[in-house]
Design an enzyme around this catalytic site. Structure first.
Site, mmCIF file in Angstrom:
data_model
loop_
_atom_site.group_PDB
_atom_site.id
_atom_site.type_symbol
_atom_site.label_atom_id
_atom_site.label_comp_id
_atom_site.label_asym_id
_atom_site.label_seq_id
_atom_site.Cartn_x
_atom_site.Cartn_y
_atom_site.Cartn_z
ATOM 1 N N ASP A 35 0.825 -1.213 0.000
ATOM 2 C CA ASP A 35 0.000 0.000 0.000
ATOM 3 C C ASP A 35 0.858 1.262 0.000
ATOM 4 O O ASP A 35 0.407 2.339 0.382
ATOM 5 C CB ASP A 35 -0.962 -0.004 1.192
ATOM 6 C CG ASP A 35 -0.218 -0.131 2.507
ATOM 7 O OD1 ASP A 35 1.021 -0.330 2.479
ATOM 8 O OD2 ASP A 35 -0.878 -0.037 3.556
ATOM 9 N N ASP A 254 22.777 12.744 -18.214
ATOM 10 C CA ASP A 254 21.548 13.249 -18.843
ATOM 11 C C ASP A 254 20.551 13.389 -17.700
ATOM 12 O O ASP A 254 19.995 12.393 -17.220
ATOM 13 C CB ASP A 254 21.072 12.242 -19.896
ATOM 14 C CG ASP A 254 19.859 12.737 -20.672
ATOM 15 O OD1 ASP A 254 19.203 13.690 -20.212
ATOM 16 O OD2 ASP A 254 19.563 12.148 -21.727
ATOM 17 N N ASP A 265 15.740 19.154 -19.732
ATOM 18 C CA ASP A 265 16.384 17.931 -20.240
ATOM 19 C C ASP A 265 17.773 18.310 -20.754
ATOM 20 O O ASP A 265 17.890 18.851 -21.858
ATOM 21 C CB ASP A 265 15.497 17.353 -21.357
ATOM 22 C CG ASP A 265 16.008 16.018 -21.881
ATOM 23 O OD1 ASP A 265 16.978 15.485 -21.321
ATOM 24 O OD2 ASP A 265 15.420 15.525 -22.863
ATOM 25 N N HIS A 344 20.208 7.716 -32.508
ATOM 26 C CA HIS A 344 18.920 8.283 -32.076
ATOM 27 C C HIS A 344 18.656 9.580 -32.833
ATOM 28 O O HIS A 344 19.512 10.064 -33.571
ATOM 29 C CB HIS A 344 18.901 8.503 -30.558
ATOM 30 C CG HIS A 344 20.014 9.384 -30.047
ATOM 31 N ND1 HIS A 344 20.048 10.746 -30.257
ATOM 32 C CD2 HIS A 344 21.139 9.096 -29.337
ATOM 33 C CE1 HIS A 344 21.113 11.252 -29.683
ATOM 34 N NE2 HIS A 344 21.814 10.271 -29.131
ATOM 35 N N HIS A 348 13.462 16.170 -29.450
ATOM 36 C CA HIS A 348 12.028 15.914 -29.233
ATOM 37 C C HIS A 348 11.428 17.143 -28.578
ATOM 38 O O HIS A 348 12.134 17.961 -27.974
ATOM 39 C CB HIS A 348 11.850 14.683 -28.321
ATOM 40 C CG HIS A 348 12.686 14.747 -27.072
ATOM 41 N ND1 HIS A 348 12.288 15.437 -25.953
ATOM 42 C CD2 HIS A 348 13.916 14.264 -26.780
ATOM 43 C CE1 HIS A 348 13.229 15.336 -25.021
ATOM 44 N NE2 HIS A 348 14.235 14.643 -25.497
ATOM 45 N N GLU A 378 20.159 17.272 -29.314
ATOM 46 C CA GLU A 378 20.973 16.350 -28.523
ATOM 47 C C GLU A 378 21.744 15.328 -29.366
ATOM 48 O O GLU A 378 21.501 14.126 -29.284
ATOM 49 C CB GLU A 378 20.109 15.625 -27.489
ATOM 50 C CG GLU A 378 18.809 15.029 -28.021
ATOM 51 C CD GLU A 378 18.040 14.308 -26.904
ATOM 52 O OE1 GLU A 378 18.612 13.437 -26.235
ATOM 53 O OE2 GLU A 378 16.856 14.649 -26.717
ATOM 54 N N ARG A 399 27.295 12.691 -25.488
ATOM 55 C CA ARG A 399 26.085 13.397 -25.949
ATOM 56 C C ARG A 399 26.108 14.778 -25.311
ATOM 57 O O ARG A 399 26.578 14.927 -24.166
ATOM 58 C CB ARG A 399 24.806 12.636 -25.553
ATOM 59 C CG ARG A 399 23.528 13.342 -25.963
ATOM 60 C CD ARG A 399 22.258 12.467 -25.901
ATOM 61 N NE ARG A 399 21.899 12.011 -24.563
ATOM 62 C CZ ARG A 399 22.133 10.789 -24.100
ATOM 63 N NH1 ARG A 399 22.740 9.888 -24.859
ATOM 64 N NH2 ARG A 399 21.783 10.442 -22.873
ATOM 65 N N GLU A 401 23.310 18.019 -24.860
ATOM 66 C CA GLU A 401 21.877 18.272 -25.068
ATOM 67 C C GLU A 401 21.465 19.608 -24.468
ATOM 68 O O GLU A 401 21.704 19.866 -23.286
ATOM 69 C CB GLU A 401 21.050 17.150 -24.409
ATOM 70 C CG GLU A 401 19.551 17.367 -24.503
ATOM 71 C CD GLU A 401 18.750 16.184 -23.973
ATOM 72 O OE1 GLU A 401 19.255 15.446 -23.109
ATOM 73 O OE2 GLU A 401 17.602 16.010 -24.429
HETATM 74 N N1 GLY Z 1 16.444 12.456 -21.212
HETATM 75 C C1 GLY Z 1 15.676 11.840 -22.198
HETATM 76 C C2 GLY Z 1 16.040 12.269 -23.539
HETATM 77 O O1 GLY Z 1 17.026 12.966 -23.700
HETATM 78 O O2 GLY Z 1 15.352 11.983 -24.476
HETATM 79 MN MN MN Z 2 16.163 14.645 -24.593
HETATM 80 MN MN MN Z 3 18.084 13.959 -22.113
#
Ligand code: GLY
Ligand code: MN
Ligand code: MN
Length: 430
Positions: A35, A254, A265, A344, A348, A378, A399, A401
């Site tokens: 719970d 990230d 982000d 990728h 987004h 990114e 990466r 971003e």
């Molecule tokens: N942190 C998730 C992305 O960069 O899409």
């Molecule tokens: Mn992202």
């Molecule tokens: Mn990210």
């Protein structure tokens, strides 16, 4: 409560065809074990249109001949439950403080909601977004139909794009909040750069971020942080965050806070020793050039594929220059050879959700940038331990971003406070 939510309901209501309605489910409380529940987080669309944060609520916006009314079903006032779990607004509070035209107890929904959709031409709701909700809507429509067997059939349609494309263009209230979210996260990344030392564990760095976020009002991360030392960075969604950090490695983080329900982000990749090695710097500079080139493409007149293609081209050329890819740059780009190392997309939409609502296509074309949109940019290069490349490149994962707001005259980088330039990073870490 701010009137902005009521204003948004009216905007959405006016997008509905005459004599139709949209039903929006709120989120339920989720349990982690027995719970013991997770902290409640309201559904983003429900929040966008209400600011109301009680679980198990449902909203309905109706357009009757251009007149917009909104109704809500909320948890019933209950003295005992309020002692245990906290204050409830009840229907009266929902009307008074959240400016709904009609409000009901949520245990009355099966008897009351069909009355509100009876006689409508069309019912919109977000298809498949909430377990069991699709069946509930069908049941309510059936009940509405049986109330007057001679009435016309009610049509049904997915309302996801209607809401998503409203959320895609941020209003001034949202932009202010997202600037703050981005700033809190940028400062946390700077603190991590100053703090990290060889021998620390990834989870200590994760904890540092959560502390830095919470100190400034962002109690929760907008998504599970990725804190990846060395080759862990090549696992794109690495969230174990439990390995020791080695002096000769990079650290990819990230991480972004959620502030007043809005996400930030940010990814930065920095040397655990405070100094990039020659190979790390060489790959880093390719990713940085891709970031800068792609960011310049985020502007009115371009669409989402412009930064995508720009980043692919920079990365392909960079990998050829480093000898990691071999061949003609245009040929390799055409063949998608970069996908072994950059697998990728460039970014987004960002907003209430980290991967925010809003379409990526419009009228069968890629979505064009418009003022008020916020997208991440990114790019990354990930060279796995098993890649067929010179050993010196193996295990490097990078990466970078940023969060980019489209403006009338170009764009504005919400996350520029945290350096991405390698010299500035080394200076901050010194
Ligand atoms: N942190 C998730 C992305 O960069 O899409
Ligand atoms: Mn992202
Ligand atoms: Mn990210």
């Amino acid at each position: 409560m701010s009137k902005v939510y009521q204003k948004r309901r009216h905007i959405l209501g006016n997008l509905l065809p005459i004599n139709s309605t949209i039903i929006i489910p709120g989120a339920d409380l989720k349990y982690r074990n027995a719970d013991s529940s997770y902290n409640f987080r309201q559904d983003s669309s429900f929040y966008y249109l209400s600011g109301f944060c009680e679980a198990d609520s449902t909203m309905l916006i109706v357009n009757t001949n251009g007149v917009i009314t909104s109704s809500v079903f909320v948890p019933r006032k209950d003295k005992l439950k309020e002692i245990w779990d906290g204050y409830r607004e009840g229907p009266e509070g929902a009307k008074e403080n959240y400016f709904f035209d009609n409000a009901f107890n949520n245990d009355e929904i099966n008897s009351e909601l069909p009355n509100l959709i009876q006689g409508m031409d069309k019912v919109f709701y977000p298809f498949g977004k909430k377990d069991g909700f699709d069946q509930l809507v069908i049941n309510w429509m059936k009940t509405a139909g049986t109330k007057d067997r001679h009435s016309k059939a009610i049509d049904i349609a997915d309302g996801s794009s209607l809401i998503g494309n409203l959320r895609l263009i941020k209003d001034s209230e949202e932009i202010e909040i997202m600037k703050q979210a981005a700033e809190i996260s940028a400062e946390a990344h700077m603190e991590a750069m100053k703090t990290v030392k060889p021998g620390m564990n990834e989870q200590s760095i994760e904890a540092l971020y959560l502390y830095e976020f919470a100190k400034k009002g962002g109690r929760f991360a907008a998504y599970t942080s990725i804190v990846a030392g060395g080759h862990n960075a090549c696992v794109l969604h690495y969230v174990e965050n439990n390995q020791e950090l080695n002096e000769s490695d990079l650290l990819l983080v990230d991480a972004g806070c959620e502030y007043e329900m809005y996400a930030s982000d940010i990814t930065r990749t920095f040397p655990i020793s405070g100094k990039f090695s020659e190979e790390q710097l060489a790959v880093y500079n390719v990713v940085l050039e891709a970031l800068r080139t792609a960011t310049d493409c985020v502007k009115i007149g371009n669409n989402i594929m412009d930064p995508q293609i720009a980043s692919e081209k920079v990365i392909t050329k960079g990998l050829v220059d480093l000898g990691i890819l071999k061949g003609d740059v245009d040929d390799l780009h055409q063949k998608g050879a970069f996908k072994d190392f950059y697998m990728h997309k460039i970014g987004h939409w960002l907003g209430l959700d980290v991967h925010d609502a809003g379409d990526y296509m419009e009228n069968n074309e890629h979505m064009g940038f418009k003022p008020g949109m916020i997208t991440t940019v990114e790019p990354g290069i990930y060279i796995s331990k098993d890649a067929d490349v010179d050993d010196k490149w193996k295990g490097i994962g990078i990466r970078i971003e940023d969060d980019i707001l489209v403006t009338e005259s170009g764009n504005f980088n919400l996350t520029s406070k945290v350096p991405s330039d390698p010299k500035e990073i080394e200076a901050l870490m010194a």
